[in-house]
Design a protein around this motif. Structure first.
Motif, PDB file in Angstrom:
ATOM      1  N   LEU A  20       0.846  -1.120  -0.074  1.00  0.00           N
ATOM      2  CA  LEU A  20      -0.020  -0.035  -0.071  1.00  0.00           C
ATOM      3  C   LEU A  20       0.783   1.215   0.013  1.00  0.00           C
ATOM      4  O   LEU A  20       0.459   2.155  -0.783  1.00  0.00           O
ATOM      5  CB  LEU A  20      -0.970   0.137   1.287  1.00  0.00           C
ATOM      6  CG  LEU A  20      -2.310  -1.014   1.159  1.00  0.00           C
ATOM      7  CD1 LEU A  20      -2.823  -1.004   2.321  1.00  0.00           C
ATOM      8  CD2 LEU A  20      -3.094  -0.468  -0.110  1.00  0.00           C
ATOM      9  N   ILE A  67      -5.630   5.874   0.952  1.00  0.00           N
ATOM     10  CA  ILE A  67      -4.650   4.770   1.007  1.00  0.00           C
ATOM     11  C   ILE A  67      -3.977   4.919   2.222  1.00  0.00           C
ATOM     12  O   ILE A  67      -3.475   3.952   2.919  1.00  0.00           O
ATOM     13  CB  ILE A  67      -3.693   4.558  -0.236  1.00  0.00           C
ATOM     14  CG1 ILE A  67      -4.513   4.409  -1.504  1.00  0.00           C
ATOM     15  CG2 ILE A  67      -2.474   3.805  -0.170  1.00  0.00           C
ATOM     16  CD1 ILE A  67      -3.707   4.796  -2.826  1.00  0.00           C
ATOM     17  N   ARG A  70      -5.619   3.858   5.047  1.00  0.00           N
ATOM     18  CA  ARG A  70      -5.616   2.189   5.299  1.00  0.00           C
ATOM     19  C   ARG A  70      -4.461   1.722   5.593  1.00  0.00           C
ATOM     20  O   ARG A  70      -4.501   0.815   6.706  1.00  0.00           O
ATOM     21  CB  ARG A  70      -6.048   1.556   3.708  1.00  0.00           C
ATOM     22  CG  ARG A  70      -6.089  -0.086   3.774  1.00  0.00           C
ATOM     23  CD  ARG A  70      -7.352  -0.303   4.606  1.00  0.00           C
ATOM     24  NE  ARG A  70      -7.495  -1.640   5.116  1.00  0.00           N
ATOM     25  CZ  ARG A  70      -8.443  -2.272   5.859  1.00  0.00           C
ATOM     26  NH1 ARG A  70      -9.238  -1.422   6.390  1.00  0.00           N
ATOM     27  NH2 ARG A  70      -8.249  -3.627   6.010  1.00  0.00           N
ATOM     28  N   VAL A  71      -3.454   2.299   5.359  1.00  0.00           N
ATOM     29  CA  VAL A  71      -2.018   2.007   6.018  1.00  0.00           C
ATOM     30  C   VAL A  71      -2.089   2.045   7.340  1.00  0.00           C
ATOM     31  O   VAL A  71      -1.735   1.215   8.180  1.00  0.00           O
ATOM     32  CB  VAL A  71      -0.891   2.906   5.362  1.00  0.00           C
ATOM     33  CG1 VAL A  71       0.361   2.604   6.119  1.00  0.00           C
ATOM     34  CG2 VAL A  71      -0.588   2.473   4.009  1.00  0.00           C
ATOM     35  N   GLU A 118      -2.502  -2.386  -8.055  1.00  0.00           N
ATOM     36  CA  GLU A 118      -3.673  -2.579  -7.236  1.00  0.00           C
ATOM     37  C   GLU A 118      -4.215  -3.957  -7.380  1.00  0.00           C
ATOM     38  O   GLU A 118      -4.477  -4.661  -6.428  1.00  0.00           O
ATOM     39  CB  GLU A 118      -4.641  -1.808  -7.943  1.00  0.00           C
ATOM     40  CG  GLU A 118      -4.493  -0.120  -7.345  1.00  0.00           C
ATOM     41  CD  GLU A 118      -5.197   0.626  -8.219  1.00  0.00           C
ATOM     42  OE1 GLU A 118      -5.272   1.941  -8.046  1.00  0.00           O
ATOM     43  OE2 GLU A 118      -6.066   0.358  -9.156  1.00  0.00           O
ATOM     44  N   ILE A 121      -1.974  -6.186  -4.989  1.00  0.00           N
ATOM     45  CA  ILE A 121      -2.561  -5.862  -3.648  1.00  0.00           C
ATOM     46  C   ILE A 121      -3.842  -6.682  -3.403  1.00  0.00           C
ATOM     47  O   ILE A 121      -3.854  -7.339  -2.312  1.00  0.00           O
ATOM     48  CB  ILE A 121      -2.550  -4.294  -3.265  1.00  0.00           C
ATOM     49  CG1 ILE A 121      -1.515  -3.549  -3.248  1.00  0.00           C
ATOM     50  CG2 ILE A 121      -3.511  -4.147  -1.993  1.00  0.00           C
ATOM     51  CD1 ILE A 121      -1.324  -1.965  -3.351  1.00  0.00           C
ATOM     52  N   SER A 125      -4.289  -9.048  -0.594  1.00  0.00           N
ATOM     53  CA  SER A 125      -5.459  -9.109   0.591  1.00  0.00           C
ATOM     54  C   SER A 125      -6.337 -10.019   0.625  1.00  0.00           C
ATOM     55  O   SER A 125      -6.754 -10.532   1.813  1.00  0.00           O
ATOM     56  CB  SER A 125      -5.829  -7.510   0.588  1.00  0.00           C
ATOM     57  OG  SER A 125      -6.533  -7.385  -0.817  1.00  0.00           O
ATOM     58  N   THR A 133      -9.067  -3.721   2.533  1.00  0.00           N
ATOM     59  CA  THR A 133      -8.283  -3.463   1.520  1.00  0.00           C
ATOM     60  C   THR A 133      -8.859  -3.861   0.084  1.00  0.00           C
ATOM     61  O   THR A 133      -8.575  -3.419  -1.136  1.00  0.00           O
ATOM     62  CB  THR A 133      -6.914  -4.064   1.603  1.00  0.00           C
ATOM     63  OG1 THR A 133      -6.353  -3.804   2.890  1.00  0.00           O
ATOM     64  CG2 THR A 133      -5.813  -3.725   0.470  1.00  0.00           C
ATOM     65  N   MET A 137      -9.451  -1.751  -3.087  1.00  0.00           N
ATOM     66  CA  MET A 137      -8.743  -1.990  -4.552  1.00  0.00           C
ATOM     67  C   MET A 137      -9.726  -2.052  -5.696  1.00  0.00           C
ATOM     68  O   MET A 137      -9.524  -1.671  -6.725  1.00  0.00           O
ATOM     69  CB  MET A 137      -7.742  -3.118  -4.352  1.00  0.00           C
ATOM     70  CG  MET A 137      -6.491  -2.948  -3.666  1.00  0.00           C
ATOM     71  SD  MET A 137      -5.439  -1.508  -4.013  1.00  0.00           S
ATOM     72  CE  MET A 137      -5.998  -0.354  -2.972  1.00  0.00           C
TER      73      MET A 137
END
Length: 157
Positions: A20, A67, A70-71, A118, A121, A125, A133, A137
């Motif tokens: 991310l 983003i 979310r991190v 994406e 990821i 995820s 996530t 995405m």
């Protein structure tokens, strides 16, 4: 297996945080590219493209924030320096682009590269049932695929 407060495996979540942060870095470069082409666009399509690029950079600014949040939600620290962004960037950096077709080509190549990141990821995820996530995405991918289709259609005129 050790899990975090969200019930996700810690080790795998840390890997997703790294991914991310890479996406965050690439989005910051994409955002700055959009600002540059918004400022520098010239020609008969100026009025339409100037507005479109503003729409795109406003959207990317929102995505950057999503983003980063979310991190943080996953327990990481979002990257926030230009040094980090450049180090993690995979996108072409657009400089002094004023031609309409060249500007759209930059958007197309950037979105294609972002989609690749994406999707990586999303796969990772999904493997740990990280629905937060996944959802983010998936939403990004659907929107960007449509934008890519429209940009490609514009280039074919």
């Amino acid at each position: 297996m050790k899990t975090n407060i969200l019930g996700l495996p810690v080790q795998e979540s840390e890997l997703i945080v790294t991914e991310l942060n890479s996406l965050l870095s690439n989005y910051q470069v994409y955002y700055q590219n959009l600002r540059g082409i918004h400022w520098n666009i010239r020609g008969k399509r100026f009025f339409d493209l100037h507005v479109k690029f503003e729409e795109l950079y406003n959207d990317s600014q929102l995505k950057v924030d999503m983003i980063a949040e979310r991190v943080l939600t996953l327990g990481g620290t979002p990257l926030h320096t230009f040094e980090d962004y450049i180090k993690n960037n995979k996108l072409e950096v657009g400089k002094n682009i004023s031609n309409d077709e060249r500007a759209i080509q930059l958007v197309v190549s950037s979105l294609s590269d972002l989609l690749g990141i994406e999707r990586e990821i999303l796969n990772k995820s999904a493997a740990i049932n990280d629905e937060g996530t996944n959802s983010m995405m998936s939403d990004f991918i659907v929107e960007q695929e449509k934008t890519l289709w429209m940009m490609q259609a514009w280039l074919e005129e």
